[in-house]
Enzyme design. Structure first.
Site, PDB file in Angstrom:
ATOM      1  N   ASP A  17       0.813  -1.230   0.000  1.00  0.00           N
ATOM      2  CA  ASP A  17       0.000   0.000   0.000  1.00  0.00           C
ATOM      3  C   ASP A  17       0.843   1.275   0.000  1.00  0.00           C
ATOM      4  OD1 ASP A  17      -2.191  -1.685   0.148  1.00  0.00           O
ATOM      5  OD2 ASP A  17      -2.181  -1.653   2.343  1.00  0.00           O
ATOM      6  N   LYS A  20       1.751   2.263  -5.077  1.00  0.00           N
ATOM      7  CA  LYS A  20       2.275   1.730  -6.344  1.00  0.00           C
ATOM      8  C   LYS A  20       1.329   2.038  -7.497  1.00  0.00           C
ATOM      9  CE  LYS A  20       2.316  -2.320  -4.375  1.00  0.00           C
ATOM     10  NZ  LYS A  20       2.032  -1.969  -2.985  1.00  0.00           N
ATOM     11  N   GLY A  44      -4.563  -4.217  -3.836  1.00  0.00           N
ATOM     12  CA  GLY A  44      -5.551  -3.164  -4.081  1.00  0.00           C
ATOM     13  C   GLY A  44      -4.770  -1.924  -4.456  1.00  0.00           C
ATOM     14  N   HIS A  45      -4.718  -1.621  -5.731  1.00  0.00           N
ATOM     15  CA  HIS A  45      -3.901  -0.505  -6.235  1.00  0.00           C
ATOM     16  C   HIS A  45      -4.835   0.616  -6.685  1.00  0.00           C
ATOM     17  CE1 HIS A  45      -0.296  -3.373  -7.157  1.00  0.00           C
ATOM     18  NE2 HIS A  45      -0.694  -3.417  -5.907  1.00  0.00           N
ATOM     19  N   GLN A 228       1.946  -5.987  -3.371  1.00  0.00           N
ATOM     20  CA  GLN A 228       2.364  -6.096  -1.965  1.00  0.00           C
ATOM     21  C   GLN A 228       3.651  -5.275  -1.774  1.00  0.00           C
ATOM     22  OE1 GLN A 228       1.359  -9.477  -3.514  1.00  0.00           O
ATOM     23  NE2 GLN A 228      -0.539  -8.501  -2.975  1.00  0.00           N
TER      24      GLN A 228
HETATM   25  P1  GDP Z   1      -0.813   0.442  -3.497  1.00  0.00           P
HETATM   26  O1  GDP Z   1      -1.402  -0.838  -3.057  1.00  0.00           O
HETATM   27  O2  GDP Z   1       0.657   0.509  -3.263  1.00  0.00           O
HETATM   28  O3  GDP Z   1      -1.178   0.808  -4.914  1.00  0.00           O
HETATM   29  O4  GDP Z   1      -1.449   1.569  -2.556  1.00  0.00           O
HETATM   30  P2  GDP Z   1      -3.011   1.696  -2.151  1.00  0.00           P
HETATM   31  O5  GDP Z   1      -3.786   2.138  -3.330  1.00  0.00           O
HETATM   32  O6  GDP Z   1      -3.451   0.474  -1.444  1.00  0.00           O
HETATM   33  O7  GDP Z   1      -2.933   2.815  -1.040  1.00  0.00           O
HETATM   34  C1  GDP Z   1      -2.395   4.061  -1.284  1.00  0.00           C
HETATM   35  C2  GDP Z   1      -3.462   5.138  -1.012  1.00  0.00           C
HETATM   36  O8  GDP Z   1      -2.836   6.405  -0.922  1.00  0.00           O
HETATM   37  C3  GDP Z   1      -4.485   5.266  -2.135  1.00  0.00           C
HETATM   38  O9  GDP Z   1      -5.721   5.652  -1.582  1.00  0.00           O
HETATM   39  C4  GDP Z   1      -3.912   6.393  -2.994  1.00  0.00           C
HETATM   40  O10 GDP Z   1      -4.907   7.088  -3.724  1.00  0.00           O
HETATM   41  C5  GDP Z   1      -3.306   7.277  -1.934  1.00  0.00           C
HETATM   42  N1  GDP Z   1      -2.145   8.052  -2.368  1.00  0.00           N
HETATM   43  C6  GDP Z   1      -1.152   7.712  -3.230  1.00  0.00           C
HETATM   44  N2  GDP Z   1      -0.205   8.673  -3.265  1.00  0.00           N
HETATM   45  C7  GDP Z   1      -0.617   9.639  -2.426  1.00  0.00           C
HETATM   46  C8  GDP Z   1      -0.054  10.885  -2.009  1.00  0.00           C
HETATM   47  O11 GDP Z   1       1.036  11.277  -2.419  1.00  0.00           O
HETATM   48  N3  GDP Z   1      -0.752  11.602  -1.097  1.00  0.00           N
HETATM   49  C9  GDP Z   1      -1.955  11.188  -0.598  1.00  0.00           C
HETATM   50  N4  GDP Z   1      -2.553  11.969   0.295  1.00  0.00           N
HETATM   51  N5  GDP Z   1      -2.515  10.027  -0.959  1.00  0.00           N
HETATM   52  C10 GDP Z   1      -1.836   9.248  -1.847  1.00  0.00           C
HETATM   53  P1  IMO Z   2      -0.938  -4.124  -2.279  1.00  0.00           P
HETATM   54  O1  IMO Z   2      -0.485  -4.673  -3.598  1.00  0.00           O
HETATM   55  C1  IMO Z   2      -0.950  -4.605   2.056  1.00  0.00           C
HETATM   56  C2  IMO Z   2      -0.947  -8.709   3.571  1.00  0.00           C
HETATM   57  C3  IMO Z   2      -2.180  -9.154   4.330  1.00  0.00           C
HETATM   58  C4  IMO Z   2      -1.552 -10.124   5.290  1.00  0.00           C
HETATM   59  C5  IMO Z   2      -0.474 -10.807   4.465  1.00  0.00           C
HETATM   60  C6  IMO Z   2      -0.899 -12.114   3.841  1.00  0.00           C
HETATM   61  O2  IMO Z   2      -2.220  -3.398  -2.338  1.00  0.00           O
HETATM   62  O3  IMO Z   2       0.166  -3.351  -1.628  1.00  0.00           O
HETATM   63  P2  IMO Z   2      -2.495 -12.735   1.803  1.00  0.00           P
HETATM   64  O4  IMO Z   2      -3.944 -12.421   1.561  1.00  0.00           O
HETATM   65  O5  IMO Z   2      -1.586 -12.194   0.754  1.00  0.00           O
HETATM   66  O6  IMO Z   2      -2.244 -14.179   2.080  1.00  0.00           O
HETATM   67  O7  IMO Z   2      -2.149 -11.970   3.190  1.00  0.00           O
HETATM   68  O8  IMO Z   2      -0.154  -9.875   3.427  1.00  0.00           O
HETATM   69  N1  IMO Z   2      -1.202  -8.172   2.204  1.00  0.00           N
HETATM   70  C7  IMO Z   2      -1.150  -6.879   1.904  1.00  0.00           C
HETATM   71  N2  IMO Z   2      -0.966  -5.793   2.686  1.00  0.00           N
HETATM   72  N3  IMO Z   2      -1.093  -4.458   0.717  1.00  0.00           N
HETATM   73  C8  IMO Z   2      -1.251  -5.540  -0.077  1.00  0.00           C
HETATM   74  O9  IMO Z   2      -1.257  -5.454  -1.415  1.00  0.00           O
HETATM   75  C9  IMO Z   2      -1.334  -6.812   0.512  1.00  0.00           C
HETATM   76  N4  IMO Z   2      -1.513  -8.068   0.036  1.00  0.00           N
HETATM   77  C10 IMO Z   2      -1.419  -8.881   1.082  1.00  0.00           C
HETATM   78  O10 IMO Z   2      -2.788  -8.067   4.975  1.00  0.00           O
HETATM   79  O11 IMO Z   2      -0.907  -9.424   6.332  1.00  0.00           O
HETATM   80 MG    MG Z   3      -2.914  -1.546  -1.790  1.00  0.00          MG
END
Ligand code: GDP
Ligand code: IMO
Ligand code: MG
Length: 442
Positions: A17, A20, A44-45, A228
């Site tokens: 998270d 990415k 979840g991107h 991840q």
């Molecule tokens: P990922 O799994 O690495 O793609 O990240 P996620 O989407 O799970 O979580 C990142 C969250 O931060 C999302 O809600 C993005 O929209 C948000 N986000 C990304 N970059 C920024 C930033 O520079 N500032 C803020 N405030 N939010 C951001």
């Molecule tokens: P993105 O790509 C954050 C974590 C789960 C748990 C562990 C194992 O959005 O960054 P799993 O379901 O993979 O067997 O769970 O890994 N986990 C993540 N945490 N971002 C993710 O993906 C994750 N995918 C799995 O919360 O701790």
């Molecule tokens: Mg994510």
């Protein structure tokens, strides 16, 4: 990215998270092909464009950029139902890029028994919860390693799929009935459902390794999107509190059939602080108001499960470890704007344990370590409109220099908001000060 580095890999270097999705969406504009190489619908991107927010679980985050080819590699465990939901959701937004998507014939299929077994293990009384996303990831990779998996190439061949499903269901149903006292899954129903998915996905399935190698020969640019974070890597992360795939750059070759030697730049994404979802060690976690404040300001709730994310300060021992094994060339720092209101920012530059200082990232997840913090001044300004390093407050620039110095890694990008435009590209990259850590921050 660095000039001349044709293919780039983007990976998270924390526990996921890191942002990415946003960075991949921004960079995709400069690439021809975007590739996911591991993980599954546990990812979840998020990509935000104007009022619309997209969360991608399986489709590469480049799909929103017009005309980009998106590829799901053989290292991904693919839940066809989740993928079709995602494609349909895009259609509802008026985006029909399905013909730009290719799926590896070697990718393993996530089946209902994988999801069920994942949930059962997580809810068992044994007390060894991982806090998984319950998307069937672990059980599907288990079957892959046990050589019992069903791949996309099998799913699109009805007779073969039925035979393999029958064999696997016999074993899984025995487990569900005997160990868990559950009703068996119905062969006819599962088979009919999945053969329906196969009809839709069949035209998208091909040999991805060959496709990528041909694409490279044609001179096209490829962007790889890790899912991840490096510290969730099954081999090198905080085992057993990890996911079941190789999440770092090192997973790219096996997950695609494309040589990682051809990738010029590996970009490591880290937030300006840390988060983690699920169980497992998190030395800089803040279980106090500051942690709550980070969660609130950063909207730190899981993009896949909605769970509140655990929040804390940056941890340079962990970051240096992930940079080192993941061969990171440069960093992208995201969510810097979340720190806008903090008078003081802390970061862990080392660990201490009862026996003395800890030199490196611990191999065992059950060994407690205590972070050694350094404080740097914060800034009390909205930085979301800054579009260059020079426009950022002095304290923000100093924090970035501190990150480069402590990570011993240059910074190539900074994100100050969710939108594409809220991104600062550093050219030249912000280099660590000579000699590593600078006294000014001490
Ligand atoms: P990922 O799994 O690495 O793609 O990240 P996620 O989407 O799970 O979580 C990142 C969250 O931060 C999302 O809600 C993005 O929209 C948000 N986000 C990304 N970059 C920024 C930033 O520079 N500032 C803020 N405030 N939010 C951001
Ligand atoms: P993105 O790509 C954050 C974590 C789960 C748990 C562990 C194992 O959005 O960054 P799993 O379901 O993979 O067997 O769970 O890994 N986990 C993540 N945490 N971002 C993710 O993906 C994750 N995918 C799995 O919360 O701790
Ligand atoms: Mg994510």
């Amino acid at each position: 990215m660095r000039q001349g580095s044709k293919h780039v890999c983007v990976v998270g270097i924390q526990w996921g998270d890191e942002g990415k999705g946003k960075i991949v969406d921004v960079l995709s504009a400069e690439f021809d092909v975007v590739v996911r190489y591991q993980g599954g619908a546990n990812a979840g991107h998020t990509v935000k464009i104007g009022e619309r927010e997209f969360v991608f679980h399986l489709i590469p985050s480049g799909i929103l950029q017009e005309g980009k080819v998106c590829v799901i590699g053989n290292g991904v465990v693919l839940d066809p139902r989740a993928l079709i939901d995602e494609l349909d959701q895009l259609r509802r937004f008026g985006i029909d890029h399905e013909e730009n998507l290719w799926i590896s014939d070697r990718a393993h299929v996530v089946l209902p028994y994988h999801r069920l077994l994942d949930s059962l293990r997580e809810s068992s009384a044994s007390g060894d919860r991982i806090g998984t996303t319950q998307r069937g990831i672990g059980p599907c990779y288990t079957d892959k390693a046990a050589r019992l998996g069903i791949r996309m190439v099998d799913l699109v061949d009805p007779d073969r799929f039925r035979a393999l499903l029958e064999r696997n269901l016999a074993a899984k149903n025995a487990e569900l009935q005997r160990l868990h006292g559950l009703e068996p899954l119905d062969l006819g129903a599962v088979s009919a459902e999945y053969l329906g998915y196969a009809e839709r996905l069949r035209p998208r399935v091909r040999d991805i390794g060959q496709y990528l190698r041909d694409t490279e020969r044609e001179g096209k640019r490829i962007l790889f999107e890790g899912a991840q974070g490096s510290l969730l890597d099954v081999d090198l992360g905080t085992y057993p509190f990890v996911t079941s795939s190789n999440t770092s750059f090192l997973g790219l070759g096996a997950g695609t059939g494309f040589s990682p030697r051809k990738v010029g730049t590996v970009l490591g994404i880290t937030k300006a602080y840390s988060t983690r979802v699920g169980e497992g060690p998190f030395p800089t976690e803040l279980k106090d108001e500051t942690g709550d404040r980070l969660r609130k300001l950063g909207r730190e709730f899981g993009a896949t499960t909605g769970r509140p994310r655990r929040c804390g300060w940056l941890d340079f021992v962990a970051i240096r470890y992930a940079i080192s094994f993941g061969d990171i060339d440069a960093l992208a720092i995201t969510k810097l704007d979340v720190l806008d209101g903090f008078g003081e920012i802390l970061a862990s530059t080392g660990y201490r344990a009862p026996g003395g200082p800890v030199g490196s990232f611990p191999t065992r997840a059950d060994v407690p370590v205590e972070p050694v913090y350094r404080a740097v001044p914060g800034w009390r300004r909205d930085i979301s409109r800054c579009r260059s390093l020079a426009e950022l407050p002095q304290e923000t620039q100093a924090y970035l220099q501190f990150i480069a110095d402590e990570s011993r890694c240059p910074i190539a990008m900074v994100s100050v908001g969710k939108e594409r435009c809220e991104t600062i590209r550093l050219d030249p990259w912000l280099q660590p000060s000579r000699g590593g850590m600078v006294a000014a921050h001490g």
